[in-house]
Structures are given as structure tokens and as C-alpha cells.
Design an enzyme around this catalytic site. Structure first.
Site, PDB file in Angstrom:
ATOM      1  CE  LYS A 201      -3.059   3.098   0.806  1.00  0.00           C
ATOM      2  NZ  LYS A 201      -4.274   3.453   0.120  1.00  0.00           N
ATOM      3  CB  CYS A 255      -3.037   8.812   0.305  1.00  0.00           C
ATOM      4  SG  CYS A 255      -4.728   8.782   0.850  1.00  0.00           S
TER       5      CYS A 255
HETATM    6  N1  SAJ Z   1      -1.242  15.355  -8.726  1.00  0.00           N
HETATM    7  C1  SAJ Z   1      -0.341  16.087  -9.505  1.00  0.00           C
HETATM    8  N2  SAJ Z   1      -0.010  15.605 -10.740  1.00  0.00           N
HETATM    9  C2  SAJ Z   1      -0.519  14.448 -11.225  1.00  0.00           C
HETATM   10  C3  SAJ Z   1      -1.425  13.698 -10.430  1.00  0.00           C
HETATM   11  C4  SAJ Z   1      -1.763  14.191  -9.175  1.00  0.00           C
HETATM   12  O1  SAJ Z   1       0.147  17.142  -9.118  1.00  0.00           O
HETATM   13  O2  SAJ Z   1      -0.182  14.081 -12.357  1.00  0.00           O
HETATM   14  C5  SAJ Z   1      -1.611  15.855  -7.375  1.00  0.00           C
HETATM   15  C6  SAJ Z   1      -3.101  16.040  -7.182  1.00  0.00           C
HETATM   16  O3  SAJ Z   1      -3.526  17.274  -7.633  1.00  0.00           O
HETATM   17  C7  SAJ Z   1      -3.228  15.897  -5.675  1.00  0.00           C
HETATM   18  C8  SAJ Z   1      -2.180  14.833  -5.350  1.00  0.00           C
HETATM   19  O4  SAJ Z   1      -1.278  14.847  -6.437  1.00  0.00           O
HETATM   20  O5  SAJ Z   1      -2.887  17.087  -5.013  1.00  0.00           O
HETATM   21  C9  SAJ Z   1      -2.726  13.449  -5.132  1.00  0.00           C
HETATM   22  O6  SAJ Z   1      -3.842  13.211  -5.967  1.00  0.00           O
HETATM   23  P1  SAJ Z   1      -4.171  11.830  -6.685  1.00  0.00           P
HETATM   24  O7  SAJ Z   1      -5.428  12.035  -7.445  1.00  0.00           O
HETATM   25  O8  SAJ Z   1      -3.016  11.331  -7.464  1.00  0.00           O
HETATM   26  O9  SAJ Z   1      -4.335  10.788  -5.507  1.00  0.00           O
HETATM   27  P2  SAJ Z   1      -5.180  10.768  -4.116  1.00  0.00           P
HETATM   28  O10 SAJ Z   1      -4.286  11.236  -3.020  1.00  0.00           O
HETATM   29  O11 SAJ Z   1      -6.489  11.425  -4.258  1.00  0.00           O
HETATM   30  O12 SAJ Z   1      -5.413   9.200  -3.951  1.00  0.00           O
HETATM   31  C10 SAJ Z   1      -4.300   8.327  -3.849  1.00  0.00           C
HETATM   32  C11 SAJ Z   1      -4.452   7.201  -4.875  1.00  0.00           C
HETATM   33  N3  SAJ Z   1      -3.204   6.485  -4.998  1.00  0.00           N
HETATM   34  C12 SAJ Z   1      -2.599   6.259  -6.183  1.00  0.00           C
HETATM   35  O13 SAJ Z   1      -3.009   6.656  -7.235  1.00  0.00           O
HETATM   36  C13 SAJ Z   1      -1.334   5.452  -6.126  1.00  0.00           C
HETATM   37  C14 SAJ Z   1      -5.570   6.265  -4.441  1.00  0.00           C
HETATM   38  O14 SAJ Z   1      -5.623   5.141  -5.302  1.00  0.00           O
HETATM   39  C15 SAJ Z   1      -5.349   5.783  -2.993  1.00  0.00           C
HETATM   40  O15 SAJ Z   1      -6.446   5.022  -2.549  1.00  0.00           O
HETATM   41  C16 SAJ Z   1      -5.270   7.012  -2.113  1.00  0.00           C
HETATM   42  O16 SAJ Z   1      -4.184   7.823  -2.542  1.00  0.00           O
HETATM   43  C17 SAJ Z   1      -5.069   6.515  -0.677  1.00  0.00           C
HETATM   44  O17 SAJ Z   1      -6.033   6.528   0.112  1.00  0.00           O
HETATM   45  O18 SAJ Z   1      -4.006   6.031  -0.361  1.00  0.00           O
END
Ligand code: SAJ
Length: 406
Positions: A201, A255
Site C-alpha cells: 500500500k 495519502c
Molecule cells: N497530482 C499532480 N499531478 C498528477 C497527479 C496528481 O500534481 O499528475 C496531485 C493532485 O492534484 C493531488 C495529489 O497529487 O494534489 C494526489 O492526488 P491523486 O489524485 O493522485 O491521488 P489521491 O491522493 O487522491 O489518492 C491516492 C491514490 N493512490 C494512487 O493513485 C497510487 C488512491 O488510489 C489511494 O487510494 C489514495 O491515494 C489513498 O487513500 O491512499
């Protein structure tokens, strides 16, 4: 019957999903107000498809209570905050929930921990609680780790379709829990041991953090030498084995910005890349502030009060502000005594920060420079309203001509 402990972002949708697939569920949360809201027929946060799922689960008989139930299956989905100084996990809520379970559960019960924990937490903190209560693990109580993977904004779909991991000491118990999750989960469910499930995880979120950090480092390199990072990423991604993520104002959420620190905290000697990625992502709010400062100079905008931040949440179309880059920027500005920036987010209905607006038009009419920090659908659908403004788009979604990007 399953008793799901903790009815937050993960516990609630999971409880609703089980219930709407014919499993008897009681959801328990120590927050009585939250339980009362659910019992009054209302959900407690915004998420696509959640209200419909809630209705279905209520029809199927889900119940909510602040009391722990006597049953043979518990799923613990309470928060696992981390200590900002030590970067270590604070397992207090998990420990408290397991302690409470021990006071009501019969012998033979299974306790599933869904909360994200750092590798080793179950051995270090959860097992001792169970043993201290006079139970023998594996004989009287079974312990399982089933970390979730769903992404805020698409939780309902992902709960149904994502693959899952189940970590158990005993394969047979793992298979039993797998069968339970298979009542709704259409993805592959892999059964493994607890340490592997914990580590997997954290590794998943670390992988994403490192990849976002790469995009963020590229944006800095390209900005320093006047290259178009978005064009470069677009072209590079046409390579069959390259998939660069999107740069942005930083990484928020509970996360990705947290889990990698568990590895840095526990394995400092080996986690150089992971730590560096964290630091790069954490530096982005200040990078955006510097960009704003330069644009203000270029455009002759002298007052911070003429600057507006669009978006307070950590990403688009969610109402979650945990670790949000916008909040980090506001905090950083406060340290430098820069006051007066205006803020607006359609998802944040309460007053959370100074100079916060609750109406898009009023917000836009009071500012000259709009910094787009979150790509909510609302602003995508109202792009015309930005015409005539100086715009800094930190998420590369604005289609207007002549705007600034990261
Ligand atoms: N972000 C970027 N650039 C990107 C993608 C995201 O700057 O290309 C930023 C987003 O704006 C945000 C952060 O990263 O601020 C995280 O966003 P996210 O949509 O990538 O992920 P989370 O935090 O909403 O959810 C993550 C997910 N993990 C992965 O994709 C590996 C989700 O599957 C998990 O369940 C969740 O964390 C968790 O609970 O751990």
C-alpha cells in the site's frame, strides 16, 4: 454481520457498498453528530455516486450507531494521522478502535484493518493490544490487513472495479475475507501476508509521489530556461514506454503526501530518492508563489489583494482540503506577512480562510490576477468569465490565449 468502525472517506463508502450487496452491516463512529446525520438520511461528504449508493444501502437495511457491535467480523477504517515533526504514523485511532472491539467481540472474531498503516504497525501496535486483552491471535482472534485503493473523486466506481490486497497470517482466513469483499469487488483480490500488504500500500502511493515529483522537477528546469514543459511532456508521452504525469502546485491529500514519509522515517539509509521526491513536491507551493510574484511585477500588479486563488481543495471536484497546496501557499504567505489574497472554492461552503468568497462572480470581479490551483469542473465550464483577467494556470487546463502557466 459486519461492524465497520469509522465512517469517514473510506469507511462510509465501504459500508454502503457491502450493505447494498446484501451483507448485513452496522456502521459505527464515535462522532455522534456524524451518526445522527447519517441516521437522518444524509451523507457527510460530497463524492460522485455516493448519495445514490447511500439510498440503496439504506433500502437494504444498513444501520449506523456510535456503539461497537457484538459480531464476528470487524472492519476498522479510522484515520491514521502522521506526526509532522517525526514523519511517523500516529496509530492512536487504530489502537483505540481495536481496544474497543476487544471489549465486545466474541472469541473467533476477525478484525480487518483497512486504515493505511506504515509497514510493521500491525506487529508493533495492533497485536500487543489484542494479546493484552487475553486473546491469542490465530486462535481467539484473527487479524487481517485489507488496505483500500480507491481514489477520491471516483470512489464508487473504483470500489467496484479495483483489484485489492488482503494480508492475513492464515491463508484460510485471508480467503474467507476475500470472499466477503468479493460480494461487491469485481477486481482481482490477492491474498498475501500482513507485512506485504502493509508495504504494498505504501509503495503504491510512493510510486505516484515519485512520478509526480519528476514532472514537478521538469517544470522547474523548463521554467529556468524558458522551455514549454507541457509540449515536452506531450511529445515524450508518445514514446511507448514513457508516461510522465502532470506538474502542479504540489501534492495534497491524506495519502500520497504522507505515506512516503513512513519509508523515509523507518529506512532513512535507503530512501534517498523517496525523500527527495517528497521535498520536490513540498517545494511546489513556494515555486507557485515565486511565479505569482514575477507575474505581478511584469503586469504592474502591486497589491496582494488583487490576487485571487481559485481552489482550496487538494484536487479537482472533491471537498477535501487535507494537505492542500493552496493551504500551504496561504501558510507560507502568512509567514512572510503577505496578507489580503482572495480565495474561492465552490466546494468549500464554510468560512475556512481569510478573504474567502462564496460566489464566483463576486470573487472574479474583485481580483486582477487569478491563480487557477484546482481544475474543478465549475471553472472549466465558466472559462469565459476569466477573459480580461491575468491568469496563472497551475494545472494546464485553461484554454484561453495569453495566459501564464507554471
Ligand atoms: N497530482 C499532480 N499531478 C498528477 C497527479 C496528481 O500534481 O499528475 C496531485 C493532485 O492534484 C493531488 C495529489 O497529487 O494534489 C494526489 O492526488 P491523486 O489524485 O493522485 O491521488 P489521491 O491522493 O487522491 O489518492 C491516492 C491514490 N493512490 C494512487 O493513485 C497510487 C488512491 O488510489 C489511494 O487510494 C489514495 O491515494 C489513498 O487513500 O491512499
Amino acid at each position: 454481520m459486519i461492524n465497520i468502525i469509522g465512517l469517514g472517506y473510506i469507511g462510509l463508502p465501504t459500508a454502503l457498498m457491502f450493505a447494498s450487496h446484501g451483507v448485513e452491516v452496522v456502521g459505527t463512529d464515535y462522532n455522534k453528530e456524524l451518526v445522527a446525520t447519517l441516521n437522518a438520511g444524509k451523507t457527510t461528504f460530497e463524492e460522485k455516486g455516493l448519495d445514490e449508493l447511500f439510498e440503496e444501502a439504506v433500502k437494504c437495511g444498513i444501520r449506523f450507531s456510535s456503539e461497537y457491535q457484538k459480531t464476528d467480523m470487524y472492519i476498522v477504517a479510522v484515520p491514521t494521522p502522521y506526526n509532522k515533526e517525526t514523519k511517523r504514523i500516529d496509530p492512536a485511532y487504530v489502537i483505540a478502535a481495536v481496544k474497543q472491539v476487544m471489549t465486545v467481540c466474541p472469541k473467533g472474531a476477525t478484525v480487518v484493518i483497512e486504515s493505511t498503516v506504515s509497514p510493521g504497525t500491525i506487529d508493533r501496535y495492533v497485536r500487543p493490544v489484542i494479546e493484552k486483552n487475553g486473546f491469542t491471535i490465530g486462535e481467539d482472534i484473527n487479524i487481517v490487513h485489507a488496505p483500500e485503493r480507491i481514489i477520491p473523486g471516483n470512489m464508487v466506481y473504483e470500489l467496484l472495479h479495483n483489484s485489492r490486497t488482503i494480508g492475513a497470517d492464515d491463508k484460510a482466513i485471508g480467503e474467507k475475507v476475500k470472499e466477503l469483499y468479493a460480494s461487491f469487488c469485481q477486481g482481482e483480490i490477492v491474498v498475501t501476508d500482513i507485512r506485504t500488504a502493509e508495504m504494498t500500500k505504501v509503495v503504491e502511493n510512493t510510486f505516484r509521489d515519485i512520478n509526480i515529483a519528476f514532472a514537478n522537477e521538469l517544470v522547474k528546469i523548463c521554467r529556468s530556461d524558458n522551455m514549454d514543459v507541457y509540449e515536452i511532456i506531450r511529445i515524450a508521452n508518445k514514446h511507448p514506454r514513457v508516461n510522465i504525469l502532470s506538474p502542479g502546485p504540489g501534492v495534497g491529500g491524506h495519502c500520497i503526501s504522507v505515506d512516503p514519509w513512513f519509508l523515509v522515517g523507518d529506512y532513512p539509509t535507503y530512501s534517498n530518492l523517496i525523500k527527495q521526491a517528497r521535498l520536490i513536491n513540498d517545494s511546489m507551493p513556494d515555486f507557485v508563489l515565486e511565479r505569482i510574484y514575477n507575474i505581478m511585477k511584469e503586469k504592474g500588479i502591486k497589491e496582494v489583494s488583487k490576487v485571487g486563488f481559485y481552489g482550496l481543495t487538494y484536487k479537482e471536484n472533491v471537498d477535501d482540503v487535507r494537505e492542500s497546496p493552496t493551504l500551504q501557499m496561504l501558510e507560507s504567505m502568512e509567514k512572510h506577512l503577505a496578507h489580503g489574497v482572495k480565495v474561492y472554492d465552490p466546494f468549500i461552503k464554510t468560512d475556512m480562510v481569510e478573504n474567502q468568497y462564496h460566489d464566483l462572480d463576486a470573487f472574479l470581479s474583485d481580483v486582477e490576477l487569478v491563480v487557477l490551483l484546482v481544475a474543478h469542473d465549475e471553472i472549466k465550464e465558466n472559462m469565459d468569465k476569466l477573459k480580461g483577467k491575468v491568469v496563472l494556470d497551475t494545472r494546464n487546463f485553461c484554454t484561453l490565449d495569453g495566459i501564464y502557466r507554471l
